[in-house]
Scaffold this active site. Structure first.
Site, mmCIF file in Angstrom:
data_model
loop_
_atom_site.group_PDB
_atom_site.id
_atom_site.type_symbol
_atom_site.label_atom_id
_atom_site.label_comp_id
_atom_site.label_asym_id
_atom_site.label_seq_id
_atom_site.Cartn_x
_atom_site.Cartn_y
_atom_site.Cartn_z
ATOM 1 N N LYS A 17 -33.165 -54.515 30.935
ATOM 2 C CA LYS A 17 -33.099 -53.077 30.664
ATOM 3 C C LYS A 17 -31.883 -52.677 29.830
ATOM 4 O O LYS A 17 -31.948 -51.716 29.055
ATOM 5 C CB LYS A 17 -33.125 -52.284 31.970
ATOM 6 C CG LYS A 17 -34.472 -52.410 32.671
ATOM 7 C CD LYS A 17 -34.560 -51.477 33.849
ATOM 8 C CE LYS A 17 -35.858 -51.735 34.582
ATOM 9 N NZ LYS A 17 -36.125 -50.782 35.642
ATOM 10 N N GLU B 155 -27.150 -44.683 34.906
ATOM 11 C CA GLU B 155 -27.920 -43.704 34.149
ATOM 12 C C GLU B 155 -27.784 -42.341 34.812
ATOM 13 O O GLU B 155 -27.767 -42.262 36.038
ATOM 14 C CB GLU B 155 -29.399 -44.098 34.263
ATOM 15 C CG GLU B 155 -30.101 -44.388 32.982
ATOM 16 C CD GLU B 155 -31.529 -44.807 33.230
ATOM 17 O OE1 GLU B 155 -31.920 -45.816 32.656
ATOM 18 O OE2 GLU B 155 -32.253 -44.137 33.991
ATOM 19 N N HIS C 14 -40.207 -45.103 44.461
ATOM 20 C CA HIS C 14 -40.248 -45.377 43.015
ATOM 21 C C HIS C 14 -41.461 -46.192 42.599
ATOM 22 O O HIS C 14 -41.466 -46.817 41.551
ATOM 23 C CB HIS C 14 -38.964 -46.064 42.537
ATOM 24 C CG HIS C 14 -37.723 -45.311 42.904
ATOM 25 N ND1 HIS C 14 -37.492 -44.026 42.481
ATOM 26 C CD2 HIS C 14 -36.660 -45.647 43.671
ATOM 27 C CE1 HIS C 14 -36.336 -43.620 42.964
ATOM 28 N NE2 HIS C 14 -35.815 -44.572 43.696
ATOM 29 N N ARG D 250 -46.806 -55.807 29.305
ATOM 30 C CA ARG D 250 -47.995 -56.389 29.942
ATOM 31 C C ARG D 250 -49.040 -55.317 30.131
ATOM 32 O O ARG D 250 -48.804 -54.144 29.830
ATOM 33 C CB ARG D 250 -47.605 -56.943 31.297
ATOM 34 C CG ARG D 250 -46.947 -55.843 32.148
ATOM 35 C CD ARG D 250 -46.829 -56.221 33.594
ATOM 36 N NE ARG D 250 -45.828 -55.420 34.290
ATOM 37 C CZ ARG D 250 -46.058 -54.252 34.870
ATOM 38 N NH1 ARG D 250 -47.261 -53.723 34.841
ATOM 39 N NH2 ARG D 250 -45.086 -53.595 35.465
HETATM 40 P P1 ADP Z 1 -46.977 -50.667 37.386
HETATM 41 O O1 ADP Z 1 -46.539 -49.488 36.640
HETATM 42 O O2 ADP Z 1 -47.964 -51.500 36.639
HETATM 43 O O3 ADP Z 1 -47.359 -50.378 38.776
HETATM 44 P P2 ADP Z 1 -44.825 -52.077 38.653
HETATM 45 O O4 ADP Z 1 -43.434 -52.209 38.130
HETATM 46 O O5 ADP Z 1 -45.006 -51.259 39.874
HETATM 47 O O6 ADP Z 1 -45.671 -51.545 37.433
HETATM 48 O O7 ADP Z 1 -45.394 -53.543 38.909
HETATM 49 C C1 ADP Z 1 -46.742 -53.922 38.826
HETATM 50 C C2 ADP Z 1 -47.033 -55.041 39.762
HETATM 51 O O8 ADP Z 1 -46.140 -56.101 39.602
HETATM 52 C C3 ADP Z 1 -46.963 -54.620 41.209
HETATM 53 O O9 ADP Z 1 -47.987 -55.262 41.907
HETATM 54 C C4 ADP Z 1 -45.582 -55.111 41.638
HETATM 55 O O10 ADP Z 1 -45.574 -55.409 43.023
HETATM 56 C C5 ADP Z 1 -45.432 -56.343 40.788
HETATM 57 N N1 ADP Z 1 -44.056 -56.573 40.378
HETATM 58 C C6 ADP Z 1 -43.265 -55.774 39.659
HETATM 59 N N2 ADP Z 1 -42.076 -56.324 39.433
HETATM 60 C C7 ADP Z 1 -42.108 -57.532 40.017
HETATM 61 C C8 ADP Z 1 -41.172 -58.616 40.136
HETATM 62 N N3 ADP Z 1 -39.973 -58.559 39.592
HETATM 63 N N4 ADP Z 1 -41.553 -59.710 40.804
HETATM 64 C C9 ADP Z 1 -42.778 -59.780 41.352
HETATM 65 N N5 ADP Z 1 -43.701 -58.804 41.274
HETATM 66 C C10 ADP Z 1 -43.371 -57.703 40.628
HETATM 67 P P1 ADP Z 2 -38.864 -50.115 37.626
HETATM 68 O O1 ADP Z 2 -38.554 -51.190 36.652
HETATM 69 O O2 ADP Z 2 -38.527 -50.488 39.001
HETATM 70 O O3 ADP Z 2 -40.252 -49.595 37.439
HETATM 71 P P2 ADP Z 2 -37.928 -47.673 36.297
HETATM 72 O O4 ADP Z 2 -36.706 -47.612 35.457
HETATM 73 O O5 ADP Z 2 -39.223 -47.686 35.567
HETATM 74 O O6 ADP Z 2 -37.828 -48.944 37.248
HETATM 75 O O7 ADP Z 2 -37.912 -46.463 37.325
HETATM 76 C C1 ADP Z 2 -38.856 -46.332 38.347
HETATM 77 C C2 ADP Z 2 -38.905 -44.893 38.826
HETATM 78 O O8 ADP Z 2 -37.635 -44.437 39.306
HETATM 79 C C3 ADP Z 2 -39.285 -43.886 37.765
HETATM 80 O O9 ADP Z 2 -40.668 -43.782 37.589
HETATM 81 C C4 ADP Z 2 -38.658 -42.600 38.319
HETATM 82 O O10 ADP Z 2 -39.475 -42.041 39.315
HETATM 83 C C5 ADP Z 2 -37.393 -43.079 38.950
HETATM 84 N N1 ADP Z 2 -36.266 -43.008 38.007
HETATM 85 C C6 ADP Z 2 -35.793 -44.017 37.257
HETATM 86 N N2 ADP Z 2 -34.748 -43.631 36.497
HETATM 87 C C7 ADP Z 2 -34.549 -42.329 36.743
HETATM 88 C C8 ADP Z 2 -33.613 -41.343 36.266
HETATM 89 N N3 ADP Z 2 -32.669 -41.645 35.383
HETATM 90 N N4 ADP Z 2 -33.714 -40.092 36.748
HETATM 91 C C9 ADP Z 2 -34.663 -39.767 37.656
HETATM 92 N N5 ADP Z 2 -35.551 -40.644 38.145
HETATM 93 C C10 ADP Z 2 -35.516 -41.910 37.708
#
Ligand code: ADP
Ligand code: ADP
Ligand code: MG
Length: 511
Positions: A124, A208, A243, A300
């Site tokens: 990230k 952030e 989240h 993906r």
């Molecule tokens: P989406 O927006 O597609 O739901 P997520 O970040 O929630 O994206 O992840 C999608 C799938 O991948 C979920 O089933 C989650 O449990 C799995 N997943 C996400 N990050 C990881 C990770 N670092 N290791 C293993 N599984 C992961």
């Molecule tokens: P992940 O890789 O676990 O999906 P993200 O960066 O996509 O992490 O963040 C997951 C969720 O956390 C977002 O969909 C949002 O709900 C919350 N979030 C992340 N960053 C922020 C932010 N700067 N301010 C408010 N909410 C946030």
């Protein structure tokens, strides 16, 4: 690189995944005349994806580290089976640059982006830097990793509370901490780093600004290997717990055409900035005033991709395969339109009344919903035992409607038809979401579940239960009248079910 070399028809695909997504990918392969190879762990001998595939191979014990994440074993199986391509699905190896690179080295087509793109966007911190350079707005915050506590405090004061501490390698909502007070900084920094270390083997974090009234709005993109990128509009994913997404819809109730087209352009720019090829998602966080900032890119296929497929009318897996084969995109941006409204509900085996604890087990009975505008991407069957080793997603229920209102009513109808016994599921909780005023108004943000917790968890009787009780009452009444009519020799008359429903509603609103 010559064009002839780039064109590589795919005839047989190994799906390095399990569950609903493995079947979803195989379905498209079958339509395209492509043979499918399933891989399965010890815990998945009886799984549906094994039955659906043309061939299936055992790849190891139940823990995913020894099976679905075992790169050598999966590459070996691809070679043994003669698969010329691998589709990684989501989760598992889908965002693993090492795996994408291994495929390339072994001459197997990876249905996904290059290892270089995955590396650039998977981290990230490096993704943020790349986006800033490309002119894509990012959430105000640090651009380098933060390890030192004093330094963290200084930076946070500069950014201003509240802030998010985030793992650079983060995913699935892990390694993330919201900081409200200065006194919490040290302990939250420590816990974010240790969680990141455990989950991702990397404790790099950055800071952030926390966006107020945050909305999660993401854009689907497709990029081919000839430099063309299109976006397939947005998905609103603000219904989240911990989240993680629970309900997704498209179009987003928050966007307007002007912001939509600006975001779409940013999403395409983001993809081009990392030389992307394949299907990908650019996630943005947006405030109530529709200011938007890049959050991260998922390199993906996304869990919630079917709502985009439904509204834009494009099979994303088919496009992924065509792109991997080296074909140019068959459409231009101006060919793509949003038609109607689509909503997805994630049906998960978990106890919504017990802190969403996973609740795997054996499905004793299942009735899935059908009918106009309903799609159910599932992998379970009656008598199937959901293993404890993996994600507890049972299925995804996707509906389409001409309008948002119609889509919501269709989702309520479909959820009311969906019956699963044996394991606790999120079905009832999702029904409550569809009934809640905040969701129906479209004016919700990521605080939705927390804010509506009392309503969503209420023991109060739901519409489906009222219908069930009314049905029983109607039957009981009919039976009594029928018996009476035999004695009095008259025609039995009964109250209609709708009358019963009205009465039950009146009665339950008093208790
Ligand atoms: P989406 O927006 O597609 O739901 P997520 O970040 O929630 O994206 O992840 C999608 C799938 O991948 C979920 O089933 C989650 O449990 C799995 N997943 C996400 N990050 C990881 C990770 N670092 N290791 C293993 N599984 C992961
Ligand atoms: P992940 O890789 O676990 O999906 P993200 O960066 O996509 O992490 O963040 C997951 C969720 O956390 C977002 O969909 C949002 O709900 C919350 N979030 C992340 N960053 C922020 C932010 N700067 N301010 C408010 N909410 C946030
Ligand atoms: Mg995310």
């Amino acid at each position: 690189m010559g064009k002839a070399m780039e064109h590589k028809p795919i005839r047989k695909v190994l799906i390095a995944n399990r569950g609903e997504i493995a079947i979803r990918i195989m379905r498209t392969c079958r339509e395209m005349g492509i043979r499918t190879v399933a891989v399965f762990s010890e815990a998945d001998r009886t799984a549906m994806h094994v039955r659906y595939a043309d061939e299936a191979y055992h790849i190891g014990p139940a823990p995913s580290s020894e099976s679905y994440l075992n790169i050598d074993k999966i590459i070996g199986t691809a070679k043994k089976s003669g698969a010329d391509a691998i589709h990684p699905g989501y989760g598992f190896l889908s965002e693993n640059a090492t795996f994408s690179r291994r495929c390339r080295e072994e001459g197997i087509t990876f249905i996904g982006p290059s290892p270089e793109s995955i590396e650039m966007m998977g981290d990230k911190i490096s993704a943020r830097k790349r986006m800033i350079a490309a002119g894509v707005p990012v959430v105000p915050g640090t651009t380098d990793r933060v390890t030192d506590e004093a330094e963290a405090i200084r930076q946070i004061k500069e950014i201003g509370l509240p802030v998010m501490i985030k793992a650079s390698a983060g995913g699935g909502g892990r390694g993330m901490r919201l900081v409200h007070k200065e006194s919490e900084i040290a302990s939250l920094l420590r816990s974010a780093r240790s969680e990141a270390k455990t989950a991702f083997g990397d404790d790099a974090v950055y800071i952030e600004k926390y966006v107020d009234s945050p909305h999660h709005v993401e854009f689907q993109i497709l990029s081919d290997k000839h430099g063309n990128t299109v976006h397939l509009f947005e998905r609103e994913c603000s219904v989240q717990r911990r989240h993680q997404k629970v309900v997704e819809e498209t179009p987003s109730p928050l966007l307007n055409p002007e912001v939509r087209s600006r975001m779409g352009e940013c999403a395409a720019a983001a993809a081009n900035a990392c030389n992307y090829s394949g299907a990908g998602t650019i996630e943005f966080i947006m405030d109530d005033q529709r200011n938007f900032y890049f959050l991260e890119m998922n390199t993906r296929l996304q869990v919630e991709h079917p709502i985009t497929e439904r509204v834009v009318g494009v099979d994303l897996v088919k496009e992924q395969i065509h792109i991997a084969e080296g074909k140019p995109l068959p459409f231009k941006q101006e060919d793509l339109k949003q038609n109607g409204h689509s909503i997805e509900c994630r049906i998960i085996a978990e106890d919504t009344d017990n802190n969403f604890m996973p609740n795997p087990g054996t499905i004793t009975h299942i009735t899935e919903p059908f009918g106009f505008g309903v799609r159910c991407d599932s992998y379970v069957y009656e008598g199937y035992t959901i293993p404890i080793h993996y994600d507890s997603l049972i299925s995804k229920l996707i509906v389409w409607g001409r309008t948002r209102e119609e889509a919501i009513e269709r989702m309520r109808r479909a959820l009311s038809e969906y019956k699963i016994t044996g394991v606790k599921t999120t079905i009832r909780f999702l029904e409550r979401i569809m009934e809640s005023e905040d969701f129906r108004s479209g004016k919700y943000n990521t605080h939705f579940i927390e804010k509506n917790s009392a309503f969503l968890h209420a023991d109060g009787i739901c519409e489906k239960q009222i219908e069930d009780i009314a049905m029983i009452a109607t039957f009981a009444e009919y039976y009594t009248r029928f018996e009476e009519s035999k004695i009095t020799n008259s025609t039995p008359s009964v109250k209609k079910e709708t009358n019963w429903k009205r009465q039950i509603r009146k009665f339950t609103s008093r208790i």
